[in-house]
Design a protein around this motif. Sequence first.
Motif, PDB file in Angstrom:
ATOM      1  N   MET A  53      -7.803  16.440  19.453  1.00  0.00           N
ATOM      2  CA  MET A  53      -7.639  16.501  18.001  1.00  0.00           C
ATOM      3  C   MET A  53      -6.571  17.512  17.595  1.00  0.00           C
ATOM      4  SD  MET A  53      -9.642  14.282  17.191  1.00  0.00           S
ATOM      5  CE  MET A  53      -9.246  14.427  15.469  1.00  0.00           C
ATOM      6  N   LEU A  71      -6.211   7.439  24.049  1.00  0.00           N
ATOM      7  CA  LEU A  71      -7.183   6.663  23.265  1.00  0.00           C
ATOM      8  C   LEU A  71      -8.357   6.188  24.100  1.00  0.00           C
ATOM      9  CD1 LEU A  71      -5.384   4.341  20.727  1.00  0.00           C
ATOM     10  CD2 LEU A  71      -6.726   6.385  20.334  1.00  0.00           C
ATOM     11  N   LEU A  74     -11.020   8.708  24.608  1.00  0.00           N
ATOM     12  CA  LEU A  74     -11.898   9.022  23.483  1.00  0.00           C
ATOM     13  C   LEU A  74     -13.178   8.185  23.537  1.00  0.00           C
ATOM     14  CD1 LEU A  74      -9.302   9.452  20.627  1.00  0.00           C
ATOM     15  CD2 LEU A  74     -10.791  11.190  21.600  1.00  0.00           C
ATOM     16  N   PHE A  98     -21.946   2.737  11.944  1.00  0.00           N
ATOM     17  CA  PHE A  98     -20.498   2.731  11.736  1.00  0.00           C
ATOM     18  C   PHE A  98     -19.776   3.263  12.968  1.00  0.00           C
ATOM     19  CE2 PHE A  98     -16.770   5.201  10.027  1.00  0.00           C
ATOM     20  CZ  PHE A  98     -15.948   4.109   9.885  1.00  0.00           C
ATOM     21  N   PHE A  99     -20.239   4.431  13.461  1.00  0.00           N
ATOM     22  CA  PHE A  99     -19.565   4.988  14.629  1.00  0.00           C
ATOM     23  C   PHE A  99     -19.806   4.135  15.865  1.00  0.00           C
ATOM     24  CE2 PHE A  99     -19.086   8.634  11.884  1.00  0.00           C
ATOM     25  CZ  PHE A  99     -17.812   9.057  12.223  1.00  0.00           C
ATOM     26  N   SER A 101     -19.977   0.978  15.947  1.00  0.00           N
ATOM     27  CA  SER A 101     -19.043  -0.150  15.998  1.00  0.00           C
ATOM     28  C   SER A 101     -17.605   0.320  16.228  1.00  0.00           C
ATOM     29  CB  SER A 101     -19.151  -1.048  14.763  1.00  0.00           C
ATOM     30  OG  SER A 101     -19.344  -0.297  13.610  1.00  0.00           O
ATOM     31  N   LEU A 102     -17.301   1.565  15.872  1.00  0.00           N
ATOM     32  CA  LEU A 102     -15.966   2.062  16.218  1.00  0.00           C
ATOM     33  C   LEU A 102     -15.829   2.215  17.734  1.00  0.00           C
ATOM     34  CD1 LEU A 102     -15.167   4.767  13.528  1.00  0.00           C
ATOM     35  CD2 LEU A 102     -14.451   2.393  13.627  1.00  0.00           C
ATOM     36  N   PHE A 103     -16.956   2.469  18.404  1.00  0.00           N
ATOM     37  CA  PHE A 103     -16.922   2.549  19.865  1.00  0.00           C
ATOM     38  C   PHE A 103     -17.122   1.178  20.487  1.00  0.00           C
ATOM     39  CE2 PHE A 103     -17.927   7.081  19.023  1.00  0.00           C
ATOM     40  CZ  PHE A 103     -16.883   7.629  19.732  1.00  0.00           C
TER      41      PHE A 103
ATOM     42  N   MET B   1     -11.960  -5.279  15.088  1.00  0.00           N
ATOM     43  CA  MET B   1     -13.372  -4.926  14.974  1.00  0.00           C
ATOM     44  C   MET B   1     -13.532  -3.563  14.300  1.00  0.00           C
ATOM     45  SD  MET B   1     -16.335  -5.371  17.648  1.00  0.00           S
ATOM     46  CE  MET B   1     -17.739  -4.320  17.823  1.00  0.00           C
ATOM     47  N   SER B   2     -12.650  -2.635  14.666  1.00  0.00           N
ATOM     48  CA  SER B   2     -12.691  -1.339  13.984  1.00  0.00           C
ATOM     49  C   SER B   2     -12.386  -1.521  12.512  1.00  0.00           C
ATOM     50  CB  SER B   2     -11.658  -0.390  14.585  1.00  0.00           C
ATOM     51  OG  SER B   2     -11.880  -0.232  15.954  1.00  0.00           O
ATOM     52  N   ALA B   5     -15.384  -2.804  10.780  1.00  0.00           N
ATOM     53  CA  ALA B   5     -16.390  -1.754  10.613  1.00  0.00           C
ATOM     54  C   ALA B   5     -16.039  -0.884   9.405  1.00  0.00           C
ATOM     55  CB  ALA B   5     -16.455  -0.898  11.875  1.00  0.00           C
ATOM     56  N   LEU B   6     -14.754  -0.611   9.279  1.00  0.00           N
ATOM     57  CA  LEU B   6     -14.283   0.210   8.171  1.00  0.00           C
ATOM     58  C   LEU B   6     -14.487  -0.516   6.842  1.00  0.00           C
ATOM     59  CD1 LEU B   6     -13.005   2.950   8.693  1.00  0.00           C
ATOM     60  CD2 LEU B   6     -10.784   1.953   8.247  1.00  0.00           C
ATOM     61  N   LYS B   8     -16.635  -2.814   6.192  1.00  0.00           N
ATOM     62  CA  LYS B   8     -18.067  -2.869   5.899  1.00  0.00           C
ATOM     63  C   LYS B   8     -18.533  -1.538   5.291  1.00  0.00           C
ATOM     64  CE  LYS B   8     -22.349  -3.797   8.346  1.00  0.00           C
ATOM     65  NZ  LYS B   8     -22.913  -3.854   9.707  1.00  0.00           N
ATOM     66  N   ARG B   9     -18.043  -0.461   5.885  1.00  0.00           N
ATOM     67  CA  ARG B   9     -18.431   0.851   5.376  1.00  0.00           C
ATOM     68  C   ARG B   9     -17.937   1.053   3.945  1.00  0.00           C
ATOM     69  NH1 ARG B   9     -14.925   5.344   6.851  1.00  0.00           N
ATOM     70  NH2 ARG B   9     -14.537   5.331   4.617  1.00  0.00           N
ATOM     71  N   LEU B 206     -13.303  10.525  12.534  1.00  0.00           N
ATOM     72  CA  LEU B 206     -12.950   9.129  12.774  1.00  0.00           C
ATOM     73  C   LEU B 206     -11.896   9.048  13.865  1.00  0.00           C
ATOM     74  CD1 LEU B 206     -13.940   6.710  11.225  1.00  0.00           C
ATOM     75  CD2 LEU B 206     -11.951   6.860   9.760  1.00  0.00           C
ATOM     76  N   LEU B 207     -10.955   9.992  13.815  1.00  0.00           N
ATOM     77  CA  LEU B 207      -9.860   9.958  14.777  1.00  0.00           C
ATOM     78  C   LEU B 207     -10.269  10.527  16.123  1.00  0.00           C
ATOM     79  CD1 LEU B 207      -7.088  10.672  12.246  1.00  0.00           C
ATOM     80  CD2 LEU B 207      -7.025   8.818  13.894  1.00  0.00           C
ATOM     81  N   ALA B 208     -11.502  11.029  16.221  1.00  0.00           N
ATOM     82  CA  ALA B 208     -12.027  11.425  17.530  1.00  0.00           C
ATOM     83  C   ALA B 208     -12.695  10.233  18.203  1.00  0.00           C
ATOM     84  CB  ALA B 208     -13.010  12.581  17.389  1.00  0.00           C
ATOM     85  N   THR B 209     -12.612   9.077  17.573  1.00  0.00           N
ATOM     86  CA  THR B 209     -13.072   7.834  18.219  1.00  0.00           C
ATOM     87  C   THR B 209     -11.827   7.047  18.603  1.00  0.00           C
ATOM     88  OG1 THR B 209     -13.066   6.387  16.293  1.00  0.00           O
ATOM     89  CG2 THR B 209     -14.987   7.808  16.565  1.00  0.00           C
ATOM     90  N   PRO B 210     -11.991   6.014  19.447  1.00  0.00           N
ATOM     91  CA  PRO B 210     -10.768   5.328  19.920  1.00  0.00           C
ATOM     92  C   PRO B 210     -10.103   4.431  18.878  1.00  0.00           C
ATOM     93  CG  PRO B 210     -12.694   4.776  21.272  1.00  0.00           C
ATOM     94  CD  PRO B 210     -13.193   5.504  20.095  1.00  0.00           C
ATOM     95  N   ILE B 211     -10.365   4.610  17.617  1.00  0.00           N
ATOM     96  CA  ILE B 211      -9.754   3.757  16.590  1.00  0.00           C
ATOM     97  C   ILE B 211      -8.245   4.015  16.535  1.00  0.00           C
ATOM     98  CG2 ILE B 211     -10.047   5.385  14.671  1.00  0.00           C
ATOM     99  CD1 ILE B 211     -10.752   2.996  12.897  1.00  0.00           C
TER     100      ILE B 211
END
Lengths: 240, 366
Positions: A53, A71, A74, A98-99, A101-103, B1-2, B5-6, B8-9, B206-211
Amino acid sequence: MVSTIVINDVSKSFGKKLVLNQINLTVESGEIFGLIGPSGSGKTTLVKIIVGMDSPSLGDVQVLNSAVPNLKLLQRIGYMAQADALYSDLTGEENLAFFASLFKLKKDVQKERIAYAADLVNLKADLKKKVQNYSGGMKRRLSLALALIQDPEILILDEPTVGIDPELRRSIWNELYRLKNEGKTILVTTHVMDEAEKCDRLAMVRDGEIITSGSPAELKNQYGITSLEEVFLMAGGKQL
Amino acid sequence: MSILALVKRIFHQMLRDKRALALMMVAPLLILTLLNYLLAGNTVDSRLGVINADDMLVEILKDTDITVLKVVENTKDILLDKDLDGILEFTGEEISLTLTNDQPTAAKALKIKVQQAIAAQKAKEQAVNLSSFMENIQSKLPGVPIKMEQVKAPEINTSYIYGNKDTIFFDQLSPILVGFFVFFFVFLISGIALLRERTTGTLERLLATPILRRDIVFGYLLGYGLFAVVQTIIVVTYAVKVLDITLVGSFWNVVIINLTLALVALSLGILLSAFANSEFQMMQFIPIAIIPQVFFAGIFPFESMAGWMQVLAKCMPMYYGGSALVEVMYKGSGLGAITDELLVLLGFALVFIVLNVVALKKYRKI
Ligand SMILES: Nc1ncnc2c1ncn2[C@@H]1O[C@H](COP(=O)(O)OP(=O)(O)OP(=O)(O)O)[C@@H](O)[C@H]1O
Ligand SMILES: [Mg+2]
């Protein structure tokens, strides 16, 4: 044992201020590694650099044999930030989903992981509540659950148990032990000395430098004292 | 898919935030309604005092909805006492018009009406004179069969290419307003939403996930874009069906223009949120980045602007949006006539989107 986090000569400055000075550190799989040190010493900065980060001014970081930032990496790192970053207008469950589905977890896996993580932090009964109605400790627990959601190999937890009561803290630590025994790598920062005591190895950070590291017992021997609290104070430069 | 998800949120959040939803969907309707009644309100009939005026002139004046009163003196007291907008005085050949001028536009209109009435009366007089002159000649030359048609005062038949004689300012203004409200509210809501993510740290999380960085931008565009679609349809339907705003062209072309505008507003809003640290700082962008756009959207004629103002106008998305909307709603043009405008708007959006993706590097280098 494999070295999963390798930090090479990492320095970081914000403007002219040098916050990290030539940090070298190696963390292995199957261990809980603790970063201790006074407030403002650079723990959070270091942890953010490991996750990707923030980028180091000098030096490099390798996690699971790939250079950070990356990426794909992560996906394999669970990160719990020091400050809770949650969507307060969503429920706990919606945050987790939410998280998840991001994974890119599949629907059934998602359900399983949400149930597991919520259970671990004892939030099952409050999942349908909006996060803005959570107490401070509940938010902290939800942040921890989020870090665990994708079942990561590396867990990086910045002061994970602040605001969590002793009973729950014990059960969280039991779970961390279980994860460690599964071969995961766990890096925690903490101010709480009885927690530092539970780590396999410790590094003491002060003014952006690692002034000493080793197992809790080694540190106590090195300073010839019996409690880590005194190690902390002595390493911090205070005379007893 | 990301992205999904966004989206939907964002749906969860928006549907729960009743105020933001109302701001987006209902506020434009309220403002449009108010403006409709304010601008459509018929101008109050002027009251004119006359001294020594010809009866024929008084008749002509009365025909143009002016209340005519005979007064004895041209003084300020009489003007104010009788609540007159002006006094028209004839002394011999001289004509003088005193105007209260408390509302310059109304005064100007009155002046024009009076001038027209005097001209009309003069023309009529001349016509009468001429025909009596002819009759005179005819009677003096008996046996000479000159047939003269009655000479008439000329009358101008006015026809309109766009609109008609009942067209009011609001008809030309409303297409611009419809576009502007979509632009404004979409800008505000999406900008503040991303700003909140920045300040609460969820964007960093959010940016700590692989998006992917671009997926965040696209998720935002899609999520709020869908609300913009609904908003556009509500606003345009209301404007046309309830307020009876002129819509000559196709409804769907209006929707397309507004959506393109919304896309620009969205990408601009989330981009500017990068330069704000609080909701209040986000509001500070409104007088700088949003309000000037209205002025260049077609309310003031482009041709009469100074050269550098024209250059400025061409840097404003609303300039293109406004002119495309006027083209479709007021002039009834088809898509062909507004392709250039749409392309420029899409160009704006593209630039903002790319800048957004780059700006997110602040949080994560890759
Ligand atoms: N973005 C930044 N810009 C400028 N200075 C920063 C920034 N982030 C951190 N610092 C500085 O870096 C130093 C280390 O901060 P850091 O957050 O890493 O401390 P910490 O060890 O985590 O402290 P604590 O135990 O209180 O959480 C502090 O002096 C802080 O002011
Ligand atoms: Mg910290």
